[in-house]
Design a protein around this motif. Structure first.
Motif, PDB file in Angstrom:
ATOM      1  N   SER A  70       0.593  -1.341  -0.034  1.00  0.00           N
ATOM      2  CA  SER A  70      -0.487  -0.187   0.334  1.00  0.00           C
ATOM      3  C   SER A  70       0.495   1.431  -0.576  1.00  0.00           C
ATOM      4  O   SER A  70       0.400   2.037  -0.979  1.00  0.00           O
ATOM      5  CB  SER A  70      -0.699   0.089   1.429  1.00  0.00           C
ATOM      6  OG  SER A  70      -1.837   1.368   1.368  1.00  0.00           O
ATOM      7  N   HIS A  79      -5.945   3.988  -5.069  1.00  0.00           N
ATOM      8  CA  HIS A  79      -7.258   4.293  -4.516  1.00  0.00           C
ATOM      9  C   HIS A  79      -8.700   4.148  -4.967  1.00  0.00           C
ATOM     10  O   HIS A  79      -9.119   4.431  -6.046  1.00  0.00           O
ATOM     11  CB  HIS A  79      -6.775   5.368  -3.313  1.00  0.00           C
ATOM     12  CG  HIS A  79      -6.916   6.610  -3.977  1.00  0.00           C
ATOM     13  ND1 HIS A  79      -5.869   7.229  -4.669  1.00  0.00           N
ATOM     14  CD2 HIS A  79      -7.940   7.353  -3.910  1.00  0.00           C
ATOM     15  CE1 HIS A  79      -6.395   8.486  -5.076  1.00  0.00           C
ATOM     16  NE2 HIS A  79      -7.775   8.196  -5.148  1.00  0.00           N
ATOM     17  N   THR A 118      -9.211   4.332   5.227  1.00  0.00           N
ATOM     18  CA  THR A 118      -8.607   2.967   4.758  1.00  0.00           C
ATOM     19  C   THR A 118      -9.660   2.131   5.624  1.00  0.00           C
ATOM     20  O   THR A 118     -11.211   1.723   6.368  1.00  0.00           O
ATOM     21  CB  THR A 118      -7.715   1.778   5.132  1.00  0.00           C
ATOM     22  OG1 THR A 118      -7.839   2.337   6.914  1.00  0.00           O
ATOM     23  CG2 THR A 118      -6.300   3.156   5.299  1.00  0.00           C
ATOM     24  N   PRO A 124      -7.210   1.560   1.374  1.00  0.00           N
ATOM     25  CA  PRO A 124      -7.142   2.958   0.630  1.00  0.00           C
ATOM     26  C   PRO A 124      -8.226   3.512   0.182  1.00  0.00           C
ATOM     27  O   PRO A 124      -8.423   3.300  -1.381  1.00  0.00           O
ATOM     28  CB  PRO A 124      -6.120   3.445   0.049  1.00  0.00           C
ATOM     29  CG  PRO A 124      -5.127   2.638  -1.134  1.00  0.00           C
ATOM     30  CD  PRO A 124      -5.720   1.450  -0.003  1.00  0.00           C
TER      31      PRO A 124
END
Length: 130
Positions: A70, A79, A118, A124
């Motif tokens: 991430s 994301h 998150t 995300p």
């Protein structure tokens, strides 16, 4: 000439805990569970989630999925962003439900405000004020 794409059909999300992620997406973010099935041969759940009546997320569970890179800025899907009318009230709702949000930023190109948070597995997510 083009590939003929019309719209995004769905986004697939793999969770370590199907029940925890289903509760997060449905009870906190407001998605509706359209259908779900347990696939015994794969020891896997699959749920179809809608946002305001539109099918958006295919939620899966698999035993022992590998961790998703991430940060810092891993290659791949960065994301998933959701538009909101009132960023402050959306943040207040999330924080009241134990979801931490990053400090609000302003997009220098659009002057719109946004924040990141998150899901239970660290995927995300972004709220972007319309």
């Amino acid at each position: 000439m083009s590939a003929g794409l019309e719209h995004v059909h769905h986004i697939a999300v793999i969770a370590t805990s199907y029940s925890r992620s289903k509760a997060f997406y449905c009870d906190i973010l407001g998605f509706t569970l359209l259908s779900e099935v347990y696939r015994e041969e794969r020891d896997s759940w699959k749920g179809d989630l809608a946002l305001n009546g539109q099918y958006v997320i295919e939620l899966f569970s698999f035993p022992f999925p590998p961790a998703r890179p991430s940060r810092p800025e891993a290659c791949g899907l960065r994301h998933l962003a959701f538009s909101v009318s009132n960023l402050d009230s959306s943040i207040a709702w999330l924080e009241a439900h134990g979801v931490a949000c990053e400090p609000v930023r302003t997009d220098p190109c659009t002057d719109k405000r946004f924040t990141f948070f998150t899901d239970p597995d660290g995927l995300p997510l972004e709220l972007y004020e319309k």
